[in-house]
Motif scaffolding. Structure first.
Motif, PDB file in Angstrom:
ATOM      1  N   ALA A 278      32.478  -1.308  11.073  1.00 30.16           N
ATOM      2  CA  ALA A 278      30.984  -1.374  10.767  1.00 30.16           C
ATOM      3  C   ALA A 278      30.383  -2.190  10.050  1.00 30.16           C
ATOM      4  O   ALA A 278      30.897  -2.348   8.807  1.00 30.16           O
ATOM      5  N   SER A 279      29.177  -2.887  10.158  1.00 29.79           N
ATOM      6  CA  SER A 279      28.649  -3.790   9.097  1.00 29.79           C
ATOM      7  C   SER A 279      27.360  -3.285   8.741  1.00 29.79           C
ATOM      8  O   SER A 279      26.567  -3.776   8.007  1.00 29.79           O
ATOM      9  N   SER A 280      26.860  -1.990   9.221  1.00 31.52           N
ATOM     10  CA  SER A 280      25.597  -1.426   8.772  1.00 31.52           C
ATOM     11  C   SER A 280      26.008   0.190   8.601  1.00 31.52           C
ATOM     12  O   SER A 280      26.792   0.460   9.443  1.00 31.52           O
ATOM     13  N   ASP A 281      24.764   0.871   8.258  1.00 30.05           N
ATOM     14  CA  ASP A 281      24.842   2.230   8.123  1.00 30.05           C
ATOM     15  C   ASP A 281      24.000   3.087   9.281  1.00 30.05           C
ATOM     16  O   ASP A 281      24.056   4.134   8.954  1.00 30.05           O
ATOM     17  N   ASP A 282      23.247   2.297  10.051  1.00 33.17           N
ATOM     18  CA  ASP A 282      22.559   2.774  11.150  1.00 33.17           C
ATOM     19  C   ASP A 282      22.994   2.959  12.612  1.00 33.17           C
ATOM     20  O   ASP A 282      22.254   3.190  13.585  1.00 33.17           O
ATOM     21  N   TRP A 283      24.226   2.312  12.857  1.00 24.23           N
ATOM     22  CA  TRP A 283      24.592   2.076  14.256  1.00 24.23           C
ATOM     23  C   TRP A 283      24.882   3.465  14.865  1.00 24.23           C
ATOM     24  O   TRP A 283      24.176   3.777  16.227  1.00 24.23           O
ATOM     25  N   LEU A 284      25.204   4.302  14.200  1.00 22.76           N
ATOM     26  CA  LEU A 284      25.419   5.717  14.718  1.00 22.76           C
ATOM     27  C   LEU A 284      24.209   6.455  15.243  1.00 22.76           C
ATOM     28  O   LEU A 284      23.942   7.008  16.272  1.00 22.76           O
ATOM     29  N   GLU A 285      23.145   6.291  14.296  1.00 15.67           N
ATOM     30  CA  GLU A 285      22.033   6.886  14.270  1.00 15.67           C
ATOM     31  C   GLU A 285      21.267   6.327  15.556  1.00 15.67           C
ATOM     32  O   GLU A 285      20.597   6.819  16.262  1.00 15.67           O
ATOM     33  N   GLU A 286      21.402   4.883  15.823  1.00 13.35           N
ATOM     34  CA  GLU A 286      20.850   4.372  16.654  1.00 13.35           C
ATOM     35  C   GLU A 286      21.221   4.938  18.155  1.00 13.35           C
ATOM     36  O   GLU A 286      20.363   5.023  19.215  1.00 13.35           O
ATOM     37  N   MET A 287      22.482   5.015  18.174  1.00 17.06           N
ATOM     38  CA  MET A 287      23.076   5.429  19.557  1.00 17.06           C
ATOM     39  C   MET A 287      22.657   6.954  19.832  1.00 17.06           C
ATOM     40  O   MET A 287      22.629   7.164  20.991  1.00 17.06           O
ATOM     41  N   LEU A 288      22.576   7.786  18.872  1.00 20.87           N
ATOM     42  CA  LEU A 288      22.383   9.037  18.963  1.00 20.87           C
ATOM     43  C   LEU A 288      20.604   9.162  19.361  1.00 20.87           C
ATOM     44  O   LEU A 288      20.384   9.895  20.340  1.00 20.87           O
ATOM     45  N   THR A 289      19.968   8.239  18.975  1.00 24.42           N
ATOM     46  CA  THR A 289      18.637   8.308  19.427  1.00 24.42           C
ATOM     47  C   THR A 289      18.506   7.873  20.825  1.00 24.42           C
ATOM     48  O   THR A 289      17.482   8.295  21.542  1.00 24.42           O
TER      49      THR A 289
END
Length: 783
Positions: free
Chosen positions: A581-592
């Motif tokens: 991962a290169s950022s900390d928002d990728w998982l949140e983006e997928m969950l949204t």
């Protein structure tokens, strides 16, 4: 009594080989091996250190020095060995797998420095079918090459794109190289065999050649012209499926003339035409006057482009167009094709259940060249983030009047009003492949704010309070939508086997995103044996990371199925151990994205470590198989029609990074571990989700790095090709024609090479189509 005669067993003659073994100073072991008596034969080679087999390679790479001796040249191999292993060993050797015949001369690693030679290929030319070729050349700078067909110079080829090669095996160094993609002239589509080669500007021939054969408009079309039996045409159709042909996108104007759309059936339908905006309205009215369908009434609503007055629209429908049951809505400045209204009317005749219809468009560039805006079947997510289908559409009168109750003030809101009440009714929205009109250039700054407001109002009407951010679009406006999601239990599942450095990097890089979402991690260990790995895994529970050991041969589907059976999480995120991962928002983006109940799986945009895109969604039907999209682009490229700027629907996404609900996973039976142990399990899973009525979404707003196959090696390796082909045949058997009818892809686009890279030659069926669930064929075990 019968007499038993024993036949004398003749010894098997070992082939008399020509071979070579060399070692490069970067740890690359390379060489070649061929049998002069049967030069077409290929061999599998074992690489040994101090007598122990370390690696296996298939000798089919191109060797320049052999091609210059009028040999086939495709008999080389190259693998990379870790320096620490080489330093610890004394002897390096190679032999034919299973036969024991030596390949080249053994190398004394302590004393033999003369063996340091690099035989790795420096270029590649690949025929994709028809007149289409791709390849690469190992150069840091852009290179211009000359294409020579049968001794005749036919084209200048610019190697200005990028590709990613290497990394097939553990320790094999991967790298970015210059790539090219070109088509030979159409006059060589004559059914004859031709030979093509490339040379540099200084006249030096590069060691890569190809033999090709192409047929005008496909082999099936050629058989139709010359006449033939039905069985011959069936053979031609199969050939065209497996070896499709294409033409470059910049030839679109000529391609349109060569493959005109079929004339629609005459229709008695009366259409009302609404033109939104003042600037350009006269241009649109002038193209209305030339329509082949004459039963229409038009009205222009004054104002800014794309803006619309709901009261004025109702007044027009109630007065001037009171007898029209269907309404065509377009932005001012659109130039309609001569048969646009006729095609719309005919489509409503054949599909009276359709609520709305939109079609492909053309775009006229500043230099006067025409380009295709080839859209998918209806894509709800892309409609919200790009509004691609709202610039020209047709709608049933009753649905339009009901939508106007929401008081829309622009075309983006007018279109999505149709979906306010009951969620995405994509099954009722029809797509017409083939251009209905030429669209003017959009003011993206203004259209972006209009789209943002329209998507916000639509989602609020559905009870969703989303955050919407305007993005920088290219051809179209672009917004990013972030739906709220309830705090659910999320588990990230990571299968692994040894390669502890990959797993450590993966866990460290995803930690911020996992913590941000309050997720758990489950590492599934599949028979790791290295002491360092065993120690690392034993320490993970102390960090709050669960582990699960599953023994047996590698079976990605089985590992995930058994892991998920131990969980009670709401959301699952399947993740490869070679993801970073290169950022900390990728998982949140997928969950949204999973905040939308109809979404069954969400995929991320994956790049190679060097920045080239590795996965931008899966497209069905490429060479009657599947392919990752946009693998010829760098991260940051907008993609075809800005697809890499907005979330959009795909038929499938890779399970290297895939989010899905556990309930959906269990409802379709998880992954098929019996048929798709290693490859295509994610494609099959996504197609079964779609069969159950779910949508698959790829979001480019979640970006990660994927060293694909770094943990288990490439499917192109000799010992895995048979398994790969077997699972591909199973995929074809289960999904059949579904593989040739991807609703997220346009039938006018090529089905060879990288998706979105050219025009299909000839095009696929350009009939009206819905985005409806696929249907799998029955595939009993053992067949």
């Amino acid at each position: 009594m019968a007499r038993v005669i024993r036949a004398r067993k003749e010894p098997i003659a070992k082939p008399k080989l020509v071979s070579r073994l060399a070692l490069c100073d970067d740890g690359t072991v390379s060489g070649f091996v061929f049998d002069p008596q049967t030069p077409e034969r290929h061999f599998t080679v074992d690489i040994l250190l101090d007598g122990l087999v370390l690696k296996t390679a298939y000798a089919d790479a191109f060797v320049p020095e052999l091609s210059r001796q009028d040999r086939n040249g495709a008999c080389g191999f190259a693998v990379t060995i870790e320096p620490d292993l080489l330093r610890a060993a004394r002897h390096l050797s190679a032999r034919l797998a299973n036969l024991g015949t030596s390949v080249g001369h053994p190398i004394d690693l302590e004393n033999d420095s003369a063996a340091l030679v690099d035989l790795r290929p420096t270029c590649k030319l690949r025929w994709l079918g028809g007149l289409h070729f791709q390849g690469w050349i190992d150069s840091e700078a852009a290179v211009t090459l000359e294409a020579i067909v049968d001794g005749e110079s036919v084209a200048q080829v610019r190697a200005v794109a990028w590709a990613h090669i290497g990394g097939d095996t553990e320790g094999d160094a991967s790298r970015n190289i210059r790539a090219f993609d070109f088509h030979a002239p159409q006059r060589f589509a004559d059914g004859r065999v031709h030979r093509i080669l490339l040379r540099k500007e200084n006249g030096e021939q590069i060691p890569a050649t190809a033999v090709f054969v192409a047929f005008p408009d496909g082999l099936a079309g050629m058989i139709d012209v010359i006449g033939g039996y039905g069985a011959e045409r069936l053979r031609g159709k199969l050939y065209d499926q497996l070896i499709p042909a294409s033409l470059p996108l910049h030839d679109y104007a000529d391609w349109r003339d060569r493959f005109p759309l079929p004339e629609p059936q005459p229709s008695p339908l009366r259409l009302a035409v609404v033109i939104a905006g003042s600037a350009g309205a006269q241009q649109t009215l002038s193209t209305l006057e030339t329509q082949s369908h004459e039963n229409w009434t038009a009205g222009a609503i004054d104002g800014q482009p794309l803006l619309i007055d709901s009261d004025a629209l109702l007044e027009f429908l109630e007065n001037a167009a009171s007898d029209a049951r269907h309404v065509v809505v377009t932005m001012a400045g659109v130039s309609l094709e001569r048969n646009a209204l006729a095609r719309i009317a005919a489509a409503f005749d054949v599909h009276p259940d359709a609520v709305a219809i939109y079609g492909d468009l053309d775009f006229l560039a500043d230099d006067g060249r025409l380009w295709p805006l080839a859209f998918p079947a209806f894509d709800y997510e892309r409609m919200l983030e790009q509004g691609y289908c709202a610039h020209l559409f047709a709608v049933r009168r009753d649905a339009l009047i009901a939508a106007i109750e929401a008081r829309p003030d622009n075309l983006y809101r007018l279109f999505n009003c149709l979906l306010d009440q009951a969620g995405p009714l994509q099954a009722d929205i029809l797509h017409l492949p083939g251009a209905l009109a030429t669209m003017p250039k959009l003011d993206r700054a203004k259209t972006g704010s209009l789209l943002s407001a329209a998507s916000y109002l639509h989602l609020r009407a559905r009870g969703i309070d989303a955050d919407i951010t305007e993005q920088q679009g290219n051809l179209f406006p672009a917004v990013r939508i972030k739906r709220p999601f309830s705090q659910q239990r999320v588990t990230v599942i990571i299968p692994t086997r040894d390669r502890v450095s990959l797993l450590r990097r993966c866990l460290d890089s995803i930690a911020p995103a996992v913590e941000r979402c309050g997720a758990d991690i489950l590492v599934v260990d599949n028979d790791s044996a290295h002491p360092e790995t065993i120690g690392f895994l034993a320490d993970l529970p102390r960090r709050g990371i669960r582990t699960l050991r599953i023994e047996g041969p590698f079976n990605f589907a089985r590992l995930n199925n058994q892991a998920i059976a131990t969980l009670d999480s709401d959301i699952l995120c399947l993740l490869n151990n070679d993801i970073e991962a290169s950022s900390d928002d990728w998982l949140e983006e997928m969950l949204t994205r999973l905040g939308e109940p109809e979404v069954g799986a969400v995929g991320a945009l994956l790049t190679w470590p060097g920045g080239i895109i590795q996965h931008g969604g899966v497209v069905l039907g490429m060479n009657f198989s599947v392919a990752h999209a946009f693998t010829d682009r760098f991260s940051g490229d907008p993609g075809f029609l800005d697809q890499l700027l907005v979330a959009h629907e795909c038929s499938a996404v890779t399970a290297a990074c895939l989010a899905t609900r556990r309930s959906d996973y269990l409802a379709v039976g998880g992954m098929d571990e019996a048929r798709f142990a290693v490859t295509f399990n994610d494609v099959d899973y996504c197609l079964r989700l779609r069969e159950a009525g779910k949508r698959i979404v790829l979001t480019p707003h979640a970006k990660l790095i994927h060293a694909e196959s770094a943990s288990r090696g490439s499917d192109n390796r000799a010992n895995r090709r048979d398994r790969f082909e077997h699972e591909l045949n199973l995929l074809r058997a289960r999904w059949g024609e579904v593989l040739n009818d991807d609703p997220a892809y346009n039938p006018q686009l090529s089905r060879d090479g990288v998706p979105y890279g050219g025009l299909a030659w000839p095009p696929g069926p350009r009939v009206p189509r819905y985005n409806r669930p696929p249907r799998a064929g029955d595939l009993p075990l053992g067949f």
